[in-house]
Design an enzyme around this catalytic site. Sequence first.
Site, mmCIF file in Angstrom:
data_model
loop_
_atom_site.group_PDB
_atom_site.id
_atom_site.type_symbol
_atom_site.label_atom_id
_atom_site.label_comp_id
_atom_site.label_asym_id
_atom_site.label_seq_id
_atom_site.Cartn_x
_atom_site.Cartn_y
_atom_site.Cartn_z
ATOM 1 N N HIS A 149 -4.736 -5.233 2.321
ATOM 2 C CA HIS A 149 -6.139 -4.981 2.013
ATOM 3 C C HIS A 149 -6.850 -6.297 1.688
ATOM 4 C CE1 HIS A 149 -4.731 -0.837 1.557
ATOM 5 N NE2 HIS A 149 -5.993 -0.473 1.692
ATOM 6 N N LYS A 153 -9.206 -6.120 -3.747
ATOM 7 C CA LYS A 153 -8.545 -4.890 -4.198
ATOM 8 C C LYS A 153 -7.722 -5.183 -5.448
ATOM 9 C CE LYS A 153 -5.904 -0.896 -2.575
ATOM 10 N NZ LYS A 153 -6.892 0.041 -3.138
#
Length: 260
Positions: A149, A153
Site C-alpha cells: 500500500h 497507510k
Amino acid sequence: MTATPIVIAGAAGRMGQAILQAIAADPRASVHAALEHEGSTALGRDAGGVPITSDALAGVLHARAIIDFTTPETTVALAALAAQARIVHVIGTTGLSAEDQKKIVAASRHAPIIQSGNFSLGVNLLAALTRRAAEVLGPAFDIEIVEMHHRHKVDAPSGTALMLGRAAAEARNAPLEDLKVSGRDGQTGARPDGAIGFAALRGGSVVGDHTVIFAADHERIELTHKAESRGIFARGALAAALWGQGKNPGLYSMQDVLGL
C-alpha cells in the site's frame, strides 16, 4: 425514486472523497451529512452540497446509512450512534482491536452493520477463490499473503490481507490467530506446518496490491488483485449501504452483499 440519505464519515479523506464522487454519480443515493473530527481544517468546506461538520449526532438525524472509513475510535462511536438510530452502518475501517470488534458486534444487535476489509468485487471474489484453493490444495501447500500500500497507510497487515487470511484459515478449520505469522526477522527457525504468513510492503502511492501464494514442493500458485483506483472501494461501499436498507439487525459482510 427517492434517494437514500447517507452520512459520509471522514469526508475530507481519500476514501471520503471517493465516496462523495460515487454518490454524485448514483441517483439512488444523496449526501445527507459529511463528518470530520473536531479541529479538522476541512470543517465548513462543501461536500456534495452540505458543509463538513464534526457534529455526528446531528448528522445521523433522519439519515438512512453511514459509510465509515475512519479510525477505530471513531468507528466504535459511530457504531453506537447507528445502533441508536437503527440505520445501516457500513464499516471499512481497519486496525480495529478485539475489544473494538466486540463493541461493533454488540451494536449489530440493534442495526445492520456491513463490515469488510475490502469492498471491491474483485477482492471479494479473490477471498472466495482463496478459500476454495485452500480447501482443494490442502496442507501440502504453504500459504503466504503479500500486500503493498501507499506510504501513508498506518496499519499492517492490511484489512484486506487479514480478510484473505481468514478465508484461508476457515478452509483449514482453524482461527486465523492460531495460524498467523508476520514480521519475520533474524533466526526464525523452520516454517511451522499450517502457518499463514503475512508480508506488508509500503511505498509510493499504491492503492492496494494483494497476492495469495500457495507454495508446495516443485510448484506454486499465485492469486493476485491490484487496485488502481479507490473508486472501486467507494462504489462497493455505496452498494453495501443501499443493500442494507430494510435488512434485519446483524453483522454482514461484502460476501453477503454480493451473494458469494
